[in-house]
Design a protein around this motif. Structure first.
Motif: not given
Ligand SMILES: Cc1cc2nc3c(=O)[nH]c(=O)nc-3n(C[C@H](O)[C@H](O)[C@H](O)COP(=O)(O)OP(=O)(O)OC[C@H]3O[C@@H](n4cnc5c(N)ncnc54)[C@H](O)[C@@H]3O)c2cc1C
Length: 540
Positions: A233-259
């Motif tokens: 269902x996607x993973x951090x391997x593919x990178x983030x649409x919003x990078x993890x950062x300090x404070x309350x920013x866990x980061x957002x993993x992008x949705x995978x492309x369809x196979x």
């Protein structure tokens, strides 16, 4: 796959083609059948027993003269090894520089292509383009020569997950730049999910124990980053649409492309080129330009090179060789006990020589790859600031084929990007354009990927290798039948004339092929010299 191998293929085309049809196993099998696998390469690189001066002294043969045609890597390496051993060497070189295909273009470099207009490079000081070789694998003998000659190396970034794939006419993912890491992670995830399902089907019980299946499933789960239900269902391997950062920013993993979209795009067919033996990271480049290698060799051969000497005839005499050449409009000759000819076959086929009909036929039967490059100097390194790409290359199915970001000068202001490095028909098509049309065409295609391409552009320099005098092609392109029918003949000396060059190797298109073939010619000449009695050969 075998059908494809019977045709003329370059190493690069070959890897692309087998990658498309058969994946890693096909690549391995094809490389094995062509003798391109590493085992033999390591063996040949380490088996060189350099001719020793003491041998020549003992045999009273110091000063045997070897005339070498061409001051590319093969010619320079031959002269270097022979002169270390006490031979009297002299190189005749048509150009006014050493290096041959090893050519670094800097501000002020001039070139006129065959039937073409003159170009003068306008790159700023410190900026350059390696128009020929640009990267060195760790296992190549080229690295050993860099060590011996004191050529400083730095990493060449051959693969960068942050760079893009960009495909046209290839389904729903067309005309979109997509980070390589996304496509790789998604493909691995979906393949892992499918394999996990397959691994748990009873048909696999014949091949794998239940413990094997458990271990395989654990590996696939980790490799594909599958969830607890063994779904991708996607993973951090593919990178983030919003990078993890300090404070309350866990980061957002992008949705995978369809196979099925990835499969239709064909992007996964490019992966195998990064795994191929000669393209694997880490790769290296000399600091300041690839021509540091020929320059270092040239420095070891003071007074031993005549520039502007264009070979017109290559002859055998009763006890040696005679070469006719022109220099500044005058015709001259040089005799020697031996001759090593490193002139590319694409040029040699038009030079009259005392070769057997079989040899002449072999020389003219070998095709040379068509390949071209353009370099763009940009005012700002927007690929670093806007795209966060630090070196590496973007891969596309447009006829620019690749964009290479420089592996030097990171974080500085300007930079020189390779705007295309292409092969086959794309190289012919772009090579046939005027210099201005090449620039316009490559800028327009690159601008589909980088919005600042046109606005930041300053100047360009392009090379169509099949139109470059004294080369007329990228590298020898042997088919399987050429290797069987012609290659053995090319490896046989003609009297006292020996051929050397990348075309006399299973590493065509690599400097290591030129280095190693020079070592073979040098060894054969040395062994022959030691065997022959003093009265038989006249010292030149
Ligand atoms: C676009 C491109 C990319 C490449 N990329 C890589 C890479 O990344 N890494 C790598 O290791 N290799 C790479 N290579 C391959 C590498 O450049 C060659 O294998 C190697 O440089 C060939 O050396 P050579 O001595 O055999 O031939 P050359 O370099 O061609 O030398 C032959 C010499 O003969 C001279 N000559 C020709 N005709 C005459 C004449 N009539 N009279 C006198 N002299 C003559 C020429 O001027 C030249 O100096 C690349 C090549 C190209 C074209």
């Amino acid at each position: 796959m075998t059908g494809k191998l019977d045709k003329v293929v370059t190493r690069r085309d070959f890897l692309n083609q087998v990658g498309k049809v058969g994946g890693a196993v096909a690549v391995y099998g094809a490389m094995d059948s062509l003798g391109l696998l590493g085992g033999s390469m390591f063996a040949s690189a380490s088996s060189f027993n350099a001719p020793k001066k003491s041998d020549l002294v003992m045999a009273n043969k110091i000063g045997k003269k070897v005339v070498i045609l061409g001051a590319g890597i093969a010619g320079l390496a031959s002269a270097y090894e022979l002169s270390k051993a006490g031979y009297d060497v002299h190189i005749l070189e048509a150009r006014d520089r050493t290096g041959g295909r090893n050519w670094t273009v800097r501000g002020g470099t001039e070139e006129t292509e065959i039937n073409g207009v003159k170009q003068v490079a306008k790159f700023e000081k410190g900026q350059y383009m390696n128009a020929g070789p640009a990267r060195i694998p760790q296992h190549h003998v080229t690295i050993d020569y860099c060590r011996e000659l004191g050529v400083e190396l730095e990493v060449f970034t051959n693969a960068n997950e942050a760079a893009y794939y960009y495909q046209e006419n290839a389904g729903p993912l067309s005309n979109t730049k997509i980070r390589k890491r996304e496509i790789k992670a998604d493909t691995r995830g979906y393949v892992a999910e499918l394999l996990t399902k397959a691994a748990n089907q009873t048909s696999l019980d014949e091949n794998l124990t239940s413990q094997d299946i458990e271990r395989l499933t654990a590996y696939l789960t980790r490799d594909g980053a599958l969830n607890s239900s063994k779904k991708y269902t996607g993973s951090s391997y593919r990178g983030y649409t919003e990078l993890p950062g300090a404070g309350l920013k866990p980061g957002t993993i992008g949705a995978p492309h369809k196979f099925n979209h990835i499969l239709e795009s064909g992007m996964m067919n490019y992966f195998s080129s990064e795994y191929s033996f000669d393209q694997q990271m880490l790769m290296f480049q000399p600091v300041g330009g690839m021509d540091s290698i020929p320059k270092a060799l040239e420095a070891k051969l003071p007074g031993k090179i005549t520039f502007g000497a264009e070979i017109q005839e290559i002859r055998q005499t009763a006890d040696g060789t005679r070469v006719v050449y022109t220099i500044k409009g005058k015709t001259k000759e040089m005799t020697g006990d031996y001759c090593i000819c490193t002139i590319p076959l694409s040029v040699l086929k038009n030079i009259p020589a005392d070769f057997t009909p079989e040899m002449n036929n072999a020389i003219k039967s070998i095709n040379y790859a068509t390949t071209g490059k353009i370099a763009f100097q940009f005012k700002n390194r927007f690929w670093e600031t806007e795209d966060r790409i630090m070196g590496g290359m973007t891969t596309t199915n447009m006829d620019i084929n690749q964009i290479w970001y420089p592996s030097y000068g990171y974080l500085s202001k300007k930079g020189v990007v390779i705007g295309y490095y292409n092969f086959g028909q794309a190289a012919v098509n772009l090579g046939n354009m005027s210099i201005a049309q090449r620039e316009k065409h490559a800028l327009a295609q690159g601008a589909k990927i980088h919005k600042s391409y046109t606005s930041e552009f300053e100047n360009s320099f392009s090379v169509a290798w099949h139109k470059i005098k004294y080369n007329e092609g990228g590298w020898a392109s042997y088919s399987a039948s050429d290797l069987k029918n012609y290659y053995p003949t090319l490896n046989e000396p003609q009297g006292r004339i020996y051929l050397a060059g990348e075309h006399l190797s299973y590493m065509t298109g690599w400097m290591s092929g030129a280095f190693e073939s020079a070592r073979i010619a040098v060894t054969q000449i040395h062994e022959r010299t030691l065997k022959e009695t003093n009265t038989k050969v006249k010292v030149g």
